[in-house]
Design a protein around this motif. Structure first.
Motif, PDB file in Angstrom:
ATOM      1  N   THR A  51      -4.648  -1.787  -2.422  1.00  0.00           N
ATOM      2  CA  THR A  51      -4.289  -2.714  -1.346  1.00  0.00           C
ATOM      3  C   THR A  51      -3.733  -4.009  -1.919  1.00  0.00           C
ATOM      4  N   HIS A  54      -0.209  -3.560  -3.265  1.00  0.00           N
ATOM      5  CA  HIS A  54       0.754  -3.474  -2.162  1.00  0.00           C
ATOM      6  C   HIS A  54       0.978  -4.852  -1.556  1.00  0.00           C
ATOM      7  N   PHE A  55      -0.092  -5.605  -1.386  1.00  0.00           N
ATOM      8  CA  PHE A  55      -0.009  -6.951  -0.828  1.00  0.00           C
ATOM      9  C   PHE A  55       0.831  -7.850  -1.737  1.00  0.00           C
ATOM     10  N   SER A 266      -1.264  -3.741   4.438  1.00  0.00           N
ATOM     11  CA  SER A 266      -1.400  -3.226   3.074  1.00  0.00           C
ATOM     12  C   SER A 266      -2.556  -2.247   2.947  1.00  0.00           C
ATOM     13  N   SER A 270      -1.466   1.493   1.753  1.00  0.00           N
ATOM     14  CA  SER A 270      -1.675   1.661   0.308  1.00  0.00           C
ATOM     15  C   SER A 270      -2.315   3.006  -0.018  1.00  0.00           C
TER      16      SER A 270
END
Length: 410
Positions: A51, A54-55, A266, A270
């Motif tokens: 996560t 992705h963020f 995210s 993710s």
């Protein structure tokens, strides 16, 4: 009067094909016993990192955070950069000495085995390194030549701890930071993530594979033989974001709103990357339910304490179980979400009754942004289309639970 609390929960059902996204030290897909049955498990740490990556990919480079033992090397490199590029223009030996001095107030000591690394990982924002450079106020060259005691005294007066205790990037504000040696640097995480569990019993399988030597023209033997373990599963994933904690960590409403919505995006999109080249296991969820609560978070994993058997499909049966658990918690405990927003690709009146009308995921995020913007402005979540607490009277009222839900007429 205490500030209002708001918990943004994300409940996800997601099916994975044969895969090994998160393995233990022996290479076996992680597992857990739950409800007396063996389940597939993906650790919270694995999905939090996926996560966070992705963020971060959606953030400008300067606004990102990093978790590393190499803060000394990063700080040295910055101090050695020319002043025109944001550094101090120091020679390498002076940059190394000043970087080490700047880290002393943080209690960061070298690793016992690798002198170029610190003894533990530190999670910080790249802009916070800029803040450390700014503390020098152009005096880097002067400070780097001071005797050890004078340098220590000068650094102690600069407020190094305060610089790393404020101005956190969104990643640190969301996932928190713990520094055992210096509690002043601790940041309470706004996010909690559960271990993902399969809703059903799983069995580990083995893929026997061979690799052919393309240049072998002598015999038909394989160039390499091996095995990899895998399973397939329908996972229940859960995370909760405390908006009140995120607001405390970030302060600025625009930053809080952006971080909250992007976190939900995210976490949903993710995927941990273990053995991804072997299995190409990236899927998207079949159901996402975002519940907003003002009382306490509620992980709905109890819906699957009795393993799903999949007589009508694992996802479909799991979704009905999840809907039933959401309703049961509201009826039995009087703990019903203020609002529920959902995206799902399954059919059935039961899902619409419990989760409300399915929204395209981008629309779900837009609606969530509007609701959170209102909460940040006035501490309230307006009622509207979709299941919410007004639809289910609290069991404490003595009234019968509602069976209907407000639906979007559009």
């Amino acid at each position: 009067m205490t500030d209002p609390t708001l918990f943004v929960e994300v409940h996800i059902l997601q099916s994975l094909p044969p895969s090994n996204v998160n393995r233990d030290d022996s290479g076996t897909p992680k597992q857990a016993l739950y409800g007396g049955a063996r389940r597939a498990r993906v650790s919270s740490q694995a999905w939090k990192r996926a996560t966070r990556m992705h963020f971060a990919a959606g953030s400008p480079e300067a606004d990102r955070a990093t978790r590393t033992k190499r803060i000394g090397g990063l700080l040295t490199a910055r101090l050695a950069q020319p002043a025109s590029e944001g550094g101090a223009g120091l020679a390498k030996e002076h940059a190394e000495r000043l970087a080490a001095a700047l880290l002393v107030p943080l209690g960061i000591t070298p690793s016992a085995t690798k002198a170029e690394q610190s003894a533990y990982l530190l999670f910080f924002g790249k802009r916070q390194l800029d803040g450390l450079i700014a503390l020098l106020n152009g005096r880097g060259a002067e400070l780097a030549t001071l005797p050890d005691k004078d340098l220590k005294d000068e650094i102690a007066s600069l407020g190094v701890v305060g610089t790393l205790s404020s101005g956190h990037p969104a990643e640190v504000a969301l996932f928190g930071r713990m520094v055992a040696d210096l509690p002043a640097l601790n940041v309470d995480a706004a996010v909690q993530v559960a271990h993902a569990l399969s809703t059903h019993t799983v069995r580990t399988e083995f893929d026997y594979f061979t690799a052919v030597d393309d240049e072998n023209t002598v015999d038909s033997g394989a160039g390499m033989i091996g095995t990899v373990e895998f399973n397939s599963s329908t996972l229940y994933r859960y995370a909760v974001l405390g908006m009140h904690q995120l607001r405390e960590n970030l302060t600025a409403s625009d930053a809080v709103l952006d971080a909250a919505v992007r976190f939900v995006d995210s976490f949903t999109r993710s995927m941990p990357a273990g053995h991804q080249n072997s299995f190409a296991h990236r899927t998207v969820p079949r159901l996402i339910a975002v519940t907003l609560r003002t009382d306490q978070p509620v992980n709905l994993v109890s819906a699957f304490e009795e393993p799903v058997t999949g007589a009508s499909g694992l996802v479909a049966e799991s979704a009905v179980r999840l809907a039933g658990e959401l309703d049961a918690v509201g009826t039995s405990w009087g703990s019903t979400p203020v609002r529920t927003l959902s995206t799902y690709v399954l059919q059935g009146d039961k899902l619409a009754d419990s989760f409300g009308t399915s929204l395209p995921f981008p629309k779900l995020l837009d609606t969530l942004r509007e609701l959170l913007d209102g909460w940040l402005a006035n501490g309230q979540i307006p009622t509207g289309p979709g299941r919410h607490s007004a639809d289910v009277p609290s069991a404490r009222d003595g009234s019968a639970p509602a069976t209907a839900t407000t639906r979007d007429a559009s």
